[in-house]
Each structure stands twice: as C-alpha cells, then as structure tokens.
Design an enzyme around this catalytic site. Structure first.
Site, PDB file in Angstrom:
ATOM      1  N   CYS A 130     -13.345  18.701   6.648  1.00 29.08           N
ATOM      2  CA  CYS A 130     -13.672  19.831   5.767  1.00 29.08           C
ATOM      3  C   CYS A 130     -15.038  20.456   6.076  1.00 29.08           C
ATOM      4  CB  CYS A 130     -13.609  19.397   4.313  1.00 29.08           C
ATOM      5  SG  CYS A 130     -14.247  17.742   4.006  1.00 29.08           S
ATOM      6  N   HIS A 242     -18.075  22.548  -0.731  1.00 35.76           N
ATOM      7  CA  HIS A 242     -19.118  21.962   0.110  1.00 35.76           C
ATOM      8  C   HIS A 242     -20.142  23.047   0.459  1.00 35.76           C
ATOM      9  CE1 HIS A 242     -16.729  18.476   0.390  1.00 35.76           C
ATOM     10  NE2 HIS A 242     -16.437  18.445   1.673  1.00 35.76           N
TER      11      HIS A 242
HETATM   12  N1  LIG Z   1     -10.248  16.378   0.374  1.00 38.42           N
HETATM   13  C1  LIG Z   1     -10.734  17.080   1.398  1.00 38.42           C
HETATM   14  O1  LIG Z   1     -11.652  17.912   1.277  1.00 38.42           O
HETATM   15  C2  LIG Z   1     -10.151  16.869   2.749  1.00 38.42           C
HETATM   16  C3  LIG Z   1     -10.507  17.736   3.764  1.00 38.42           C
HETATM   17  C4  LIG Z   1      -9.990  17.560   5.034  1.00 38.42           C
HETATM   18  C5  LIG Z   1      -9.129  16.525   5.247  1.00 38.42           C
HETATM   19  N2  LIG Z   1      -8.785  15.664   4.242  1.00 38.42           N
HETATM   20  C6  LIG Z   1      -7.848  14.587   4.535  1.00 38.42           C
HETATM   21  O2  LIG Z   1      -6.613  14.813   3.867  1.00 38.42           O
HETATM   22  C7  LIG Z   1      -6.006  13.579   3.543  1.00 38.42           C
HETATM   23  C8  LIG Z   1      -5.679  13.520   2.061  1.00 38.42           C
HETATM   24  O3  LIG Z   1      -6.851  13.717   1.302  1.00 38.42           O
HETATM   25  P1  LIG Z   1      -6.802  13.929  -0.281  1.00 38.42           P
HETATM   26  O4  LIG Z   1      -8.179  14.320  -0.649  1.00 38.42           O
HETATM   27  O5  LIG Z   1      -5.677  14.806  -0.704  1.00 38.42           O
HETATM   28  O6  LIG Z   1      -6.496  12.410  -0.808  1.00 38.42           O
HETATM   29  P2  LIG Z   1      -5.858  11.944  -2.186  1.00 38.42           P
HETATM   30  O7  LIG Z   1      -6.132  12.906  -3.275  1.00 38.42           O
HETATM   31  O8  LIG Z   1      -6.323  10.546  -2.366  1.00 38.42           O
HETATM   32  O9  LIG Z   1      -4.267  11.937  -1.927  1.00 38.42           O
HETATM   33  C9  LIG Z   1      -3.656  11.096  -0.974  1.00 38.42           C
HETATM   34  C10 LIG Z   1      -2.169  11.447  -0.857  1.00 38.42           C
HETATM   35  O10 LIG Z   1      -1.596  10.650   0.190  1.00 38.42           O
HETATM   36  C11 LIG Z   1      -0.434   9.990  -0.312  1.00 38.42           C
HETATM   37  N3  LIG Z   1      -0.231   8.706   0.361  1.00 38.42           N
HETATM   38  C12 LIG Z   1      -1.106   7.673   0.459  1.00 38.42           C
HETATM   39  N4  LIG Z   1      -0.540   6.647   1.130  1.00 38.42           N
HETATM   40  C13 LIG Z   1       0.718   7.042   1.471  1.00 38.42           C
HETATM   41  C14 LIG Z   1       1.796   6.435   2.167  1.00 38.42           C
HETATM   42  N5  LIG Z   1       1.723   5.207   2.652  1.00 38.42           N
HETATM   43  N6  LIG Z   1       2.949   7.156   2.327  1.00 38.42           N
HETATM   44  C15 LIG Z   1       3.065   8.395   1.825  1.00 38.42           C
HETATM   45  N7  LIG Z   1       2.064   9.034   1.153  1.00 38.42           N
HETATM   46  C16 LIG Z   1       0.903   8.360   0.973  1.00 38.42           C
HETATM   47  C17 LIG Z   1      -0.734   9.808  -1.774  1.00 38.42           C
HETATM   48  O11 LIG Z   1       0.481   9.568  -2.455  1.00 38.42           O
HETATM   49  P3  LIG Z   1       0.538   8.658  -3.792  1.00 38.42           P
HETATM   50  O12 LIG Z   1       0.100   9.553  -4.916  1.00 38.42           O
HETATM   51  O13 LIG Z   1       1.993   8.281  -3.857  1.00 38.42           O
HETATM   52  O14 LIG Z   1      -0.375   7.494  -3.563  1.00 38.42           O
HETATM   53  C18 LIG Z   1      -1.360  11.166  -2.115  1.00 38.42           C
HETATM   54  O15 LIG Z   1      -0.354  12.129  -2.276  1.00 38.42           O
HETATM   55  C19 LIG Z   1      -6.981  12.501   4.029  1.00 38.42           C
HETATM   56  O16 LIG Z   1      -6.581  12.112   5.338  1.00 38.42           O
HETATM   57  C20 LIG Z   1      -8.293  13.222   4.068  1.00 38.42           C
HETATM   58  O17 LIG Z   1      -9.198  12.636   4.981  1.00 38.42           O
HETATM   59  C21 LIG Z   1      -9.264  15.830   2.989  1.00 38.42           C
END
Ligand SMILES: NC(=O)c1ccc[n+]([C@@H]2O[C@H](COP(=O)([O-])OP(=O)(O)OC[C@H]3O[C@@H](n4cnc5c(N)ncnc54)[C@H](OP(=O)(O)O)[C@@H]3O)[C@@H](O)[C@H]2O)c1
Length: 344
Positions: A130, A242
């Site tokens: 991000c 950010h």
């Molecule tokens: N937040 C940011 O600003 C940002 C920016 C760039 C990239 N990212 C990346 O995007 C990804 C997600 O971030 P987030 O902020 O959305 O995290 P989050 O809010 O914690 O959500 C994680 C998601 O992944 C799912 N998940 C986890 N383990 C899984 C599995 N084994 N099989 C299928 N689904 C699974 C979760 O489902 P459940 O609800 O069923 O657990 C939930 O839907 C990460 O890799 C992060 O590094 C985030």
C-alpha cells in the site's frame, strides 16, 4: 460478454473494498463470487445492491472463472495462486508472496501498465504494498521530467494496513483509555492508541523493517532500478489513509512550480497545496477517495535539485483494492484474458 470474477478474502478489509469498487466502477462481470476461509462460509457480504453468500476457497472450482482478485495473506496466496493460475484464471494478488519474482509483473497502471504482458508465464500479477502504490504514482511523472537520483521517505501508516483485527485493536484500546479499562495488545508490539510505532512487518538483518525494504525493492522494480531510496515506516493511530513525507533529489533542476504543474496533469493525482491554514490533505479526508493527493510541495535548498512533498491516499483503495481492479481493467481493455487460457 461479461466475465466471472472471484474475490478471495471477501470478508476482509481489502476484499470488502474490492467488492465495493467492482460495483462502483460497473466492472463488466456477469458473476462475482465471494470467497474466504471455511470460518466465514455462509456469511453475507454486500456487492452493490446485492448480497453475496461467502463460499469456502478450498471447495471452489476456478476452471470457469476468468479473474481472481486475491487478498487473503501471503501464505494462502502461496498455496493457491499457482494452482488457480494453472487453471487459466488470472490471479491479481495483494500479498507480497510473488511481488519480487522476475516472472510475475508488479503493476500500478499509472506507472507501468505495459509490463502486464509478462503475466502469461504464471497467470499471476502482483499488486504492490500500500505505501509503495501511492509513492510511485507521485514519483513517476517527476522521474520522467527530471530523473530521480535519490528518495528519502518517512511513512505515517494507518492501522487498516494491518487488517481488520488491527482496526479493532485501535478502537478497543482507545475506548479502554477513556474508560480506564485494560489495554490489550495483539497485532501491534506496543500500544497504538495515542501513540506511534516505528515498526511495520518483521526486522531484517540490516536493522530496516520488511515494510521499509518493500518500499525500496518495489519502487526499483516498477520505476527504475537506478533510483536510490531509504525509508522509515511508522504506524500511526489513524484508521484509514496512509501519509508520506517525501524528499527527492533529481539529476536536473525542477522548481516547485514546475513540479506542481506536472503533478496536476498526471493520472491518479490531485494536488491540494494552498500554503495556508488547512490548505493541504490529511488521511481522514482521503479515506474513501480514489486519488493520490499531493500537498506541501517545496524546494529542499540543502541539496542540488531537491524537492519535498506530502503524499496521502486511502491505503485500502489505491493501496490495494482500487489498484487491483484497475489491473483487471487493463487486462480486459487490452484484450489479454484469452492469453491466460492459452498459457494454462
Ligand atoms: N490493508 C491494506 O492496506 C493492504 C494493502 C495492500 C495489500 N494488502 C494485503 O491484502 C491482504 C489482505 O489484507 P486485509 O487487510 O484485507 O486483511 P484482513 O482484513 O485480515 O482479511 C483477511 C481475509 O483473508 C481471508 N483468509 C485468511 N486466511 C484464509 C484462508 N486460509 N483461505 C481463504 N481465505 C482466507 C479472511 O477470511 P476469514 O474472514 O474467513 O478469516 C479475510 O477475508 C494481505 O495479504 C495484505 O498484506 C493489504
């Protein structure tokens, strides 16, 4: 003909934003499928004016799905993205699992859309971190104009960048401070409420954190390997958005006035820079918006050809979900999807 799109991580911060953005931009999908872990099976998520029932990733067959927007963390991506790609479905991945692989393009459409053609090697395209996404949107037009030599960046990153549990942690700690309750720590190594933490992701051997390393490696991969960059990444008690203080040294002179003119004309950027009380952008105002905002453009007279600026964006949108959907739009607009099936 419309496309079939799967959103993996649909219950998470980024996944929910992806569903909103697909609906907002009237993405040409005949069908959108919401996937997450078995824990969330049957849970409902909104997609425009529809409600989707979440299905389990490990029970879903991708063979007739065209695009998978993946945002479920690095481990899930490492396990699933290659398998999904091998079925002819193009994965656009938000984790860092494949970003540095030479056979996976790392794309910010305003910066290096042409590099997307390399996706057919594995049917995987990576979305940057991000903090890098908004930085390269700002640096690209300036690099084209005066060639960047060196960048010094300090980030002020919101808790949503660490997922939905991290947002709950800030909320609960803030409430506990006011109610004299117990301050519970989970995602963060120190209290985040009314505090700032100079530590994002794991420590590396050289003393930098992985988040700082990612800013360097990803900027070099997308913009120019010759650019020197050094970073300090800091978590702040802000829910969404950010901010970055950026110092840039160029090969050739670039006045603040000329830089402003260039940034105003560049894609994805809005300049808000009035040099008066409130004449700049803050994360609170950028939340929910698509643009990368630039403010406080001024000369750094301590070096030759130096500029400082302030850069703010919604990390869940340009930093993740919006950029992912924009990449999917490039695939469709350039008619590249049929190559995915041939490559599988
Ligand atoms: N937040 C940011 O600003 C940002 C920016 C760039 C990239 N990212 C990346 O995007 C990804 C997600 O971030 P987030 O902020 O959305 O995290 P989050 O809010 O914690 O959500 C994680 C998601 O992944 C799912 N998940 C986890 N383990 C899984 C599995 N084994 N099989 C299928 N689904 C699974 C979760 O489902 P459940 O609800 O069923 O657990 C939930 O839907 C990460 O890799 C992060 O590094 C985030």
């Amino acid at each position: 003909m419309g496309y079939k799109v799967a959103v993996v991580g649909a219950t998470g911060n980024v996944g929910r934003e992806m569903l909103d953005i697909l609906a907002e931009r009237a993405f040409p999908a005949d069908e959108v499928v919401a996937l997450a872990s078995r824990r969330s099976q049957g849970q409902e998520v909104s997609f425009g004016d529809k409600i989707l029932k979440v299905k389990a990733l490990d029970a879903y067959d991708f063979s007739d799905t065209d695009i998978c927007l993946m945002s479920a963390g690095g481990e899930t991506s490492k396990e699933w993205s290659p398998r999904i790609g091998a079925m002819g479905c193009v994965v656009i991945d938000n984790s860092s699992a494949f970003r540095y692989d030479s056979d996976v393009p790392l794309i910010v459409p305003e910066v290096n859309a042409d590099a997307i053609v390399g996706f057919t090697k594995r049917n995987i395209i990576a979305n940057p971190n991000c903090s890098t996404a908004q930085l390269v949107v700002a640096l690209k037009p300036l690099h084209d104009a005066a060639t960047i030599k060196r960048v010094v960046i300090s980030t002020y990153q919101s808790v949503s960048g660490a997922g939905k549990e991290a947002m709950d942690e800030l909320f609960n700690q803030t409430r506990a401070v006011f109610t004299a309750g117990e301050i519970r720590q989970g995602k963060f190594t120190k209290r985040i409420a009314f505090n700032v933490i100079p530590h994002i992701d794991v420590f590396m051997e050289d003393g930098y954190t992985k988040e700082e390393w990612k800013l360097v490696a990803e900027t070099k991969k997308m913009l120019d390997p010759k650019i020197k960059l050094t970073a300090t990444a800091v978590r702040v008690p802000v829910f969404i958005g950010h901010a970055e203080a950026v110092n840039v040294e160029f090969e050739r002179p670039l006045s603040p006035e000329k830089a402003t003119e260039i940034l105003r004309a560049a894609p994805g950027i809005l300049v808000i820079d009035k040099r008066e009380d409130g004449g700049y952008m803050t994360p609170h105002e950028a939340a929910g918006e698509d643009a990368t905002y630039i403010s406080r453009i001024r000369e750094d007279a301590t070096v030759e050809n130096g500029l400082n600026f302030w850069c703010v964006s919604d990390n869940l949108r340009k930093g993740a979900a919006l950029n992912t959907v924009q990449i999917a739009e490039v695939l469709i607009n350039r008619k590249l999807l049929n190559r995915a099936r041939q490559a599988a």
